[in-house]
Structure formats: C-alpha cells, structure tokens
Design a protein around this motif. Structure first.
Motif, PDB file in Angstrom:
ATOM      1  N   LYS A 159      -9.608   5.849   6.431  1.00 13.00           N
ATOM      2  CA  LYS A 159     -10.043   6.545   5.209  1.00 13.00           C
ATOM      3  C   LYS A 159     -11.318   7.350   5.521  1.00 13.00           C
ATOM      4  CE  LYS A 159      -7.952   2.845   2.609  1.00 13.00           C
ATOM      5  NZ  LYS A 159      -7.794   2.172   1.349  1.00 13.00           N
ATOM      6  N   GLU A 182       3.058   0.253  -0.401  1.00 11.72           N
ATOM      7  CA  GLU A 182       1.697  -0.211  -0.653  1.00 11.72           C
ATOM      8  C   GLU A 182       1.491  -0.383  -2.160  1.00 11.72           C
ATOM      9  OE1 GLU A 182      -1.148   0.858   2.718  1.00 11.72           O
ATOM     10  OE2 GLU A 182      -1.053   2.596   1.421  1.00 11.72           O
ATOM     11  N   ILE A 210      -4.263  -2.760  -2.735  1.00 12.91           N
ATOM     12  CA  ILE A 210      -5.052  -1.984  -1.771  1.00 12.91           C
ATOM     13  C   ILE A 210      -6.539  -2.261  -1.963  1.00 12.91           C
ATOM     14  CG2 ILE A 210      -5.705   0.354  -1.050  1.00 12.91           C
ATOM     15  CD1 ILE A 210      -2.858   1.235  -1.665  1.00 12.91           C
ATOM     16  N   GLY A 211      -7.140  -2.842  -0.951  1.00 14.10           N
ATOM     17  CA  GLY A 211      -8.583  -3.083  -0.958  1.00 14.10           C
ATOM     18  C   GLY A 211      -9.043  -4.141  -1.951  1.00 14.10           C
ATOM     19  N   GLY A 223      -1.588  -3.248   2.070  1.00 14.58           N
ATOM     20  CA  GLY A 223      -2.297  -3.792   0.910  1.00 14.58           C
ATOM     21  C   GLY A 223      -2.890  -5.138   1.259  1.00 14.58           C
ATOM     22  N   VAL A 282      -3.789  -6.468   4.063  1.00 18.82           N
ATOM     23  CA  VAL A 282      -3.320  -7.197   5.251  1.00 18.82           C
ATOM     24  C   VAL A 282      -4.542  -7.593   6.069  1.00 18.82           C
ATOM     25  CG1 VAL A 282      -1.893  -7.142   7.320  1.00 18.82           C
ATOM     26  CG2 VAL A 282      -1.165  -5.883   5.287  1.00 18.82           C
ATOM     27  N   GLY A 341      -9.031  -1.532   5.169  1.00 21.98           N
ATOM     28  CA  GLY A 341     -10.316  -2.158   5.485  1.00 21.98           C
ATOM     29  C   GLY A 341     -10.338  -2.914   6.809  1.00 21.98           C
TER      30      GLY A 341
HETATM   31  C1  PEP Z   1      -4.564   1.271   2.597  1.00 21.68           C
HETATM   32  O1  PEP Z   1      -5.417   1.894   1.989  1.00 21.68           O
HETATM   33  O2  PEP Z   1      -3.620   1.875   3.112  1.00 21.68           O
HETATM   34  C2  PEP Z   1      -4.698  -0.164   2.651  1.00 21.68           C
HETATM   35  C3  PEP Z   1      -3.631  -0.859   2.890  1.00 21.68           C
HETATM   36  O3  PEP Z   1      -5.957  -0.673   2.419  1.00 21.68           O
HETATM   37  P1  PEP Z   1      -6.397  -2.212   2.593  1.00 21.68           P
HETATM   38  O4  PEP Z   1      -5.768  -2.735   3.861  1.00 21.68           O
HETATM   39  O5  PEP Z   1      -7.880  -2.173   2.665  1.00 21.68           O
HETATM   40  O6  PEP Z   1      -5.880  -2.938   1.397  1.00 21.68           O
END
Ligand code: PEP
Length: 256
Positions: A15, A170, A175-176, A213, A215, A236
């Motif tokens: 990102k 995702e 996510i995050g 998401g 992971v 992240g």
């Molecule tokens: C992403 O933004 O594609 C993502 C999976 O983020 P995170 O692993 O931080 O949840």
C-alpha cells in the motif's frame, strides 16, 4: 492441498507504506530467507509506484516477482498522476493488483473500471490480480455470495484466462482489522468463485484464487489449507519480513 496442481502465490501489498530505506531493508531480509531455502510457493512484492524501480533492481536475478498496485485504463495520455500498465511492464512488473477495496472506496472505482484496467494490464502482458469482496453489512444481510458473484462477472475482462489473471477474495471487513471469516465461510466463497470461473473463464478450474484479509503467520496455514484457496494477498503483515515469510511457510504446507 488447497487445489491439486495449483502452486500457491503469496503477494505482499505494501500500500502507501514505507520509505526507500525500509523497502531496501525489507527486500534484503526476504531475499536472505528465500536464498536460505526457497519454498514451493510463488512470491510477489507490490511496493508503492516510486519504489518499483529500486525494489525491482534488488529483486533482479531472484524468483521473487514485482507488481504494481493499480494501473490506468489507457496506455498513455494526459492523465496527471496516473501510471499505465505498459510503464509497469517496463519496470519489470509481472503483475498488478486491480480493484482493491481501498481503490473501489477511495477512488470510487466501479467493477466496469476494474475490468477496463484489467484489460489494459493483459494487453501490456501483465497478470491482473482482480480483487473482490463484500462489506460487513452485505455479509450480515446474507448477500455475500451474490455481491462477489456480481463483482466478479463485471470485473473480469474478455481475454482473461488461467495464465493472465488471478482472483483475490478480500472481505472488506477483514482488511486490516484482525478479523477473518471462518474457515467454512472462506471455503463456501472460494467454492462459489471456482464454480463461476469454471463456467466463464478459459482454464478457470486452475486459475488462482487468493484469500486476503488479516492473514498472519498464525492463521496462514489454516486459511491456505482451505479447499480452493491458492495463496494470499497480504497487507499489513507483508511489511515485516518475518511475518511475510511465516505466511509463505504456511502456504507451503498446502502446496502439492
Ligand atoms: C489487503 O489490503 O489487501 C489486505 C489483505 O490487508 P491486511 O492483510 O492488512 O488485512
């Protein structure tokens, strides 16, 4: 094994994070682990656009691939601040992420736009990683399969096939956030996506479907072991070599 005959892909989406110094240290650490014993998993790093060239130089001669996080629909022109797929290819990118939920939200990208971008990526010889996923409200309403199905149908361009496209499921709410769907929910969604790909895309039975998401090394083996999960898109946790490598090791356990 998550899907017999499909080699997992673990992709790091940095990102808009890091600095040049951080990028160099992170790549150095990942390379050192890779040289210490490559895993039966394909690895991909997607740094911010300004760091593509130096990261690409650091990755030269390794099997670790380079990718972008977006691209423009057009090959060139008056589009201030944008980057074309051909420019990514010029820098040695083999992949680009498209339709990430942050772009769908922050830049109001529709699935039609995602399909046009994916077509531009394919035309430039890149593999398009097409992201789809439902919001928490949509899941709570029991609409997740239909939402993802519609996103997929509208986001996959003509010409996509098993060699030039990857799907990343995702869930937006994962996510995050540290939250993940249950293994049963991931399995149901990936089964649904697989069935759609088999119907609509040449070679869709063997196209990679990544899960993304929250992971982490601690949940990677379980998530990557789910039927029809063929790797991970990692946000992240891709910013720490130890964590990214731990996830790759988790994916390796499901590799055949
Ligand atoms: C992403 O933004 O594609 C993502 C999976 O983020 P995170 O692993 O931080 O949840």
């Amino acid at each position: 094994m998550a899907t017999p005959g499909i080699r997992p892909l673990v992709a790091g989406n940095w990102k808009m994070n890091g600095s040049l110094a951080m990028a160099s240290a992170l790549v150095g650490d990942i390379k050192a682990r890779h040289q210490g014993g490559a895993l039966p998993v394909d690895l991909l790093l997607c740094p911010p656009f300004p760091y593509l060239a130096p990261v690409g130089a650091d990755l030269a001669g390794t099997a670790i691939a380079l990718g972008g996080q977006d691209c423009h629909v057009k090959a060139n022109g008056a589009h201030t601040g944008d980057v074309s797929a051909a420019m990514l290819a010029d820098l040695g990118c083999r992949f680009t992420i498209l339709g990430h939920s942050e772009r769908r939200t922050d830049h109001r990208e529709s699935s039609a736009t995602v399909a046009a971008k994916a077509k531009a990526a394919l035309d430039a010889g890149l593999t398009a990683i097409i992201c789809v996923g439902e919001t928490e409200a949509q899941r709570n309403a029991g609409e997740e399969l239909k939402i993802v199905e519609n996103q997929l149908i509208e986001s996959i361009p003509s010409g996509a096939n098993v060699r030039n496209a990857v799907v990343a499921y995702e869930p937006v709410w994962a996510i995050g956030t540290g939250k993940t769907p249950t293994v049963a929910d991931v399995a149901a969604m990936h089964r649904h996506i697989r069935a759609l790909l088999e119907q609509r895309v040449p070679g869709g039975g063997k196209m990679r479907i990544l899960y993304g998401g929250s992971v982490k090394p601690g949940n990677a083996a379980e998530l990557m072991g789910v039927a029809e999960v063929n790797g991970a898109l990692v946000g992240g946790a891709s910013l720490k070599a130890e964590d990214f490598w731990g996830i790759a090791e988790g994916a390796a356990k499901s590799a055949g």
